[in-house]
Scaffold this active site. Structure first.
Site, PDB file in Angstrom:
ATOM      1  N   GLU A  19      43.041  20.650  16.178  1.00 18.61           N
ATOM      2  CA  GLU A  19      42.536  20.058  14.923  1.00 18.61           C
ATOM      3  C   GLU A  19      43.720  19.861  13.981  1.00 18.61           C
ATOM      4  O   GLU A  19      44.587  20.726  13.888  1.00 18.61           O
ATOM      5  CB  GLU A  19      41.529  21.040  14.312  1.00 18.61           C
ATOM      6  CG  GLU A  19      41.060  20.666  12.931  1.00 18.61           C
ATOM      7  CD  GLU A  19      40.225  21.767  12.278  1.00 18.61           C
ATOM      8  OE1 GLU A  19      39.113  22.039  12.743  1.00 18.61           O
ATOM      9  OE2 GLU A  19      40.703  22.340  11.280  1.00 18.61           O
ATOM     10  N   THR A  50      40.198  16.929  10.080  1.00 21.52           N
ATOM     11  CA  THR A  50      39.335  17.547   9.068  1.00 21.52           C
ATOM     12  C   THR A  50      39.079  16.574   7.906  1.00 21.52           C
ATOM     13  O   THR A  50      39.789  15.591   7.728  1.00 21.52           O
ATOM     14  CB  THR A  50      39.969  18.821   8.476  1.00 21.52           C
ATOM     15  OG1 THR A  50      41.175  18.455   7.830  1.00 21.52           O
ATOM     16  CG2 THR A  50      40.231  19.855   9.532  1.00 21.52           C
ATOM     17  N   HIS A  95      35.712  14.766  11.024  1.00 19.71           N
ATOM     18  CA  HIS A  95      34.745  15.718  10.477  1.00 19.71           C
ATOM     19  C   HIS A  95      33.976  15.014   9.361  1.00 19.71           C
ATOM     20  O   HIS A  95      34.577  14.373   8.493  1.00 19.71           O
ATOM     21  CB  HIS A  95      35.468  16.962   9.962  1.00 19.71           C
ATOM     22  CG  HIS A  95      36.034  17.790  11.070  1.00 19.71           C
ATOM     23  ND1 HIS A  95      36.508  19.071  10.889  1.00 19.71           N
ATOM     24  CD2 HIS A  95      36.165  17.518  12.407  1.00 19.71           C
ATOM     25  CE1 HIS A  95      36.922  19.554  12.056  1.00 19.71           C
ATOM     26  NE2 HIS A  95      36.736  18.628  12.991  1.00 19.71           N
TER      27      HIS A  95
HETATM   28  P1  FAD Z   1      25.249  24.741   8.059  1.00 20.25           P
HETATM   29  O1  FAD Z   1      25.049  24.686   9.509  1.00 20.25           O
HETATM   30  O2  FAD Z   1      24.457  23.834   7.190  1.00 20.25           O
HETATM   31  O3  FAD Z   1      25.020  26.258   7.600  1.00 20.25           O
HETATM   32  C1  FAD Z   1      25.397  26.702   6.311  1.00 20.25           C
HETATM   33  C2  FAD Z   1      24.653  27.996   5.976  1.00 20.25           C
HETATM   34  O4  FAD Z   1      23.276  27.706   5.747  1.00 20.25           O
HETATM   35  C3  FAD Z   1      24.661  29.037   7.086  1.00 20.25           C
HETATM   36  O5  FAD Z   1      24.710  30.302   6.497  1.00 20.25           O
HETATM   37  C4  FAD Z   1      23.331  28.830   7.807  1.00 20.25           C
HETATM   38  O6  FAD Z   1      22.882  30.013   8.440  1.00 20.25           O
HETATM   39  C5  FAD Z   1      22.449  28.416   6.634  1.00 20.25           C
HETATM   40  N1  FAD Z   1      21.361  27.488   6.992  1.00 20.25           N
HETATM   41  C6  FAD Z   1      21.426  26.427   7.814  1.00 20.25           C
HETATM   42  N2  FAD Z   1      20.259  25.760   7.813  1.00 20.25           N
HETATM   43  C7  FAD Z   1      19.444  26.403   6.948  1.00 20.25           C
HETATM   44  C8  FAD Z   1      18.113  26.201   6.484  1.00 20.25           C
HETATM   45  N3  FAD Z   1      17.361  25.191   6.946  1.00 20.25           N
HETATM   46  N4  FAD Z   1      17.598  27.072   5.562  1.00 20.25           N
HETATM   47  C9  FAD Z   1      18.336  28.115   5.106  1.00 20.25           C
HETATM   48  N5  FAD Z   1      19.603  28.359   5.511  1.00 20.25           N
HETATM   49  C10 FAD Z   1      20.143  27.514   6.413  1.00 20.25           C
HETATM   50  N6  FAD Z   1      34.854  22.409   6.070  1.00 20.25           N
HETATM   51  C11 FAD Z   1      35.374  21.317   5.459  1.00 20.25           C
HETATM   52  O7  FAD Z   1      35.234  21.195   4.214  1.00 20.25           O
HETATM   53  N7  FAD Z   1      36.020  20.350   6.163  1.00 20.25           N
HETATM   54  C12 FAD Z   1      36.191  20.422   7.502  1.00 20.25           C
HETATM   55  O8  FAD Z   1      36.773  19.531   8.109  1.00 20.25           O
HETATM   56  C13 FAD Z   1      35.675  21.571   8.188  1.00 20.25           C
HETATM   57  N8  FAD Z   1      35.788  21.714   9.521  1.00 20.25           N
HETATM   58  C14 FAD Z   1      35.245  22.802  10.150  1.00 20.25           C
HETATM   59  C15 FAD Z   1      35.339  22.925  11.540  1.00 20.25           C
HETATM   60  C16 FAD Z   1      34.820  24.029  12.196  1.00 20.25           C
HETATM   61  C17 FAD Z   1      34.930  24.131  13.682  1.00 20.25           C
HETATM   62  C18 FAD Z   1      34.180  25.057  11.450  1.00 20.25           C
HETATM   63  C19 FAD Z   1      33.632  26.275  12.152  1.00 20.25           C
HETATM   64  C20 FAD Z   1      34.075  24.945  10.070  1.00 20.25           C
HETATM   65  C21 FAD Z   1      34.595  23.830   9.414  1.00 20.25           C
HETATM   66  N9  FAD Z   1      34.476  23.670   8.031  1.00 20.25           N
HETATM   67  C22 FAD Z   1      34.998  22.558   7.404  1.00 20.25           C
HETATM   68  C23 FAD Z   1      33.855  24.722   7.211  1.00 20.25           C
HETATM   69  C24 FAD Z   1      32.334  24.516   7.005  1.00 20.25           C
HETATM   70  O9  FAD Z   1      32.115  23.325   6.287  1.00 20.25           O
HETATM   71  C25 FAD Z   1      31.816  25.717   6.213  1.00 20.25           C
HETATM   72  O10 FAD Z   1      31.880  26.879   6.985  1.00 20.25           O
HETATM   73  C26 FAD Z   1      30.447  25.561   5.565  1.00 20.25           C
HETATM   74  O11 FAD Z   1      30.274  26.624   4.622  1.00 20.25           O
HETATM   75  C27 FAD Z   1      29.261  25.623   6.521  1.00 20.25           C
HETATM   76  O12 FAD Z   1      29.197  24.490   7.281  1.00 20.25           O
HETATM   77  P2  FAD Z   1      28.134  24.369   8.490  1.00 20.25           P
HETATM   78  O13 FAD Z   1      28.249  23.001   9.010  1.00 20.25           O
HETATM   79  O14 FAD Z   1      28.285  25.501   9.414  1.00 20.25           O
HETATM   80  O15 FAD Z   1      26.775  24.519   7.643  1.00 20.25           O
END
Ligand code: FAD
Length: 318
Positions: A19, A50, A95
């Site tokens: 990445e 990203t 992303h």
């Molecule tokens: P989600 O899957 O939406 O989850 C977020 C939180 O909400 C979790 O605690 C989950 O348990 C909870 N949740 C989900 N659905 C529900 C629901 N229906 N009701 C209640 N709670 C719920 N960030 C950036 O800004 N830019 C990037 O390019 C980037 N790349 C990343 C790449 C990887 C591989 C990873 C692991 C993370 C990356 N991130 C990036 C960070 C990521 O955006 C953060 O960790 C963010 O806080 C959560 O994103 P998510 O897509 O996991 O969210």
């Protein structure tokens, strides 16, 4: 080509990918190329790029006054993906975030990706804005990554927002989502986080990439627990070599992960960051070897804008 097809075509052989962070506004793309060039000999089938959400900047207006403006400091993810695809003939994975984007803006971005022949997208919620403690839904945007997955799958079915058009062209995106072997910080438990991950897969996510971890056991347990709740898509481990002493505080703070005691004391014993970098490389090689031997589909490295240490690791493994 889709990430999942690359995995299928590899017939069980572990692939190498990484990445990169998109350059800051005003910076030349050459620096990014300089960091990618040394890694291309390991034949990555895909490279992730990203995206950063918007942030506030404060302009000095004089007389103690500040003007608050909103800006995106690292714009151009899709453009960079297209540039890398063109230059290296490699698949790229932009992303895509919920935070900072309306659904319409996301649709424009996805349409651009489709026209550019980008076959994969990583669907993420994004973090809270820098000055906010919790994530707030952007007006007209999505609250959870699962909703973004639904929007992308709708596009794959030829269903655009405000469906007033007769669409005869469909996208066919392969969708990656994030998984957390040590649980997402906001999740009340690992089990409930896994339930949410399952919702993303049920909504149409094709593969998972994990948050970085430094103890492989956490990944292996996560994969087992994911299988138990019915997640049957590839789970790609994302790892990173520690590079500076400050990472001991920074990585747990930013990514909400634990570091193993043995690694902490090895880093603490280092006289300077050159020595830390070497410890980081050696730890990452050991992690990679074990994951490789366990037959993970891809070893995905967080390069964080520097490639010399990733190259040293890749050289020992691939
Ligand atoms: P989600 O899957 O939406 O989850 C977020 C939180 O909400 C979790 O605690 C989950 O348990 C909870 N949740 C989900 N659905 C529900 C629901 N229906 N009701 C209640 N709670 C719920 N960030 C950036 O800004 N830019 C990037 O390019 C980037 N790349 C990343 C790449 C990887 C591989 C990873 C692991 C993370 C990356 N991130 C990036 C960070 C990521 O955006 C953060 O960790 C963010 O806080 C959560 O994103 P998510 O897509 O996991 O969210």
């Amino acid at each position: 080509m889709k990430v999942t097809d690359h995995i299928k075509n590899a017939k069980g052989k572990t692939l190498f990918s990484f990445e990169v962070i998109s350059p800051q506004k005003g910076k030349n793309i050459q620096e990014l190329y300089n960091n990618i060039d040394p890694l291309m000999e390991f034949n990555p089938p895909f490279i992730d790029v990203t995206t950063s959400r918007e942030e506030y900047v404060y302009l000095d207006k004089g007389e103690g006054l500040l003007d608050r403006k909103i800006t995106r400091m690292r714009p151009g993810t899709v453009g960079i993906c297209a540039a890398l695809k063109h230059k290296y003939n490699v698949d790229t994975v932009p992303h895509v975030l919920c935070g900072g984007f309306t659904k319409e803006e996301t649709e424009y971005l996805l349409v651009d990706c489709h026209y550019l022949g980008i076959d994969n997208v990583m669907a993420l919620r994004g973090d809270a804005m820098k000055h906010e403690q919790y994530f707030n839904t952007t007006n007209g945007g999505h609250t959870y990554a699962s909703e973004l997955v639904v929007q992308i799958q709708n596009l794959n079915a030829g269903k655009y927002l405000h469906d007033v058009i007769d669409a005869d062209d469909r996208a066919d995106f392969c969708i990656g989502v994030a998984g957390y072997p040590e649980k997402h910080i906001e999740a009340p438990s690992l089990q409930s986080d896994l339930k949410r991950l399952k919702e993303k897969v049920d909504a149409g996510a094709d593969y998972v990439v994990t948050q970085m971890f430094f103890d492989n056991q956490k990944y292996f347990e996560f994969v087992e627990a994911a299988k138990k709740v019915g997640i049957d898509v590839p789970i790609i481990p994302g790892i990173k070599p520690i590079a500076v002493k400050r990472h001991l505080q920074l990585l747990p703070h930013v990514f909400k992960i634990d570091l193993p005691e043995v690694l902490i004391s090895a880093v603490e014993k280092c006289k300077d960051n050159k020595a830390v970098r070497q410890v980081g490389i050696e730890w990452c090689i050991e992690q990679s070897k074990e994951l490789f031997d366990a037959g993970v589909p891809v070893l995905h490295y967080y390069s964080m804008g520097k490639s010399d240490n990733i190259k040293a690791v890749a050289k020992a493994i691939f």
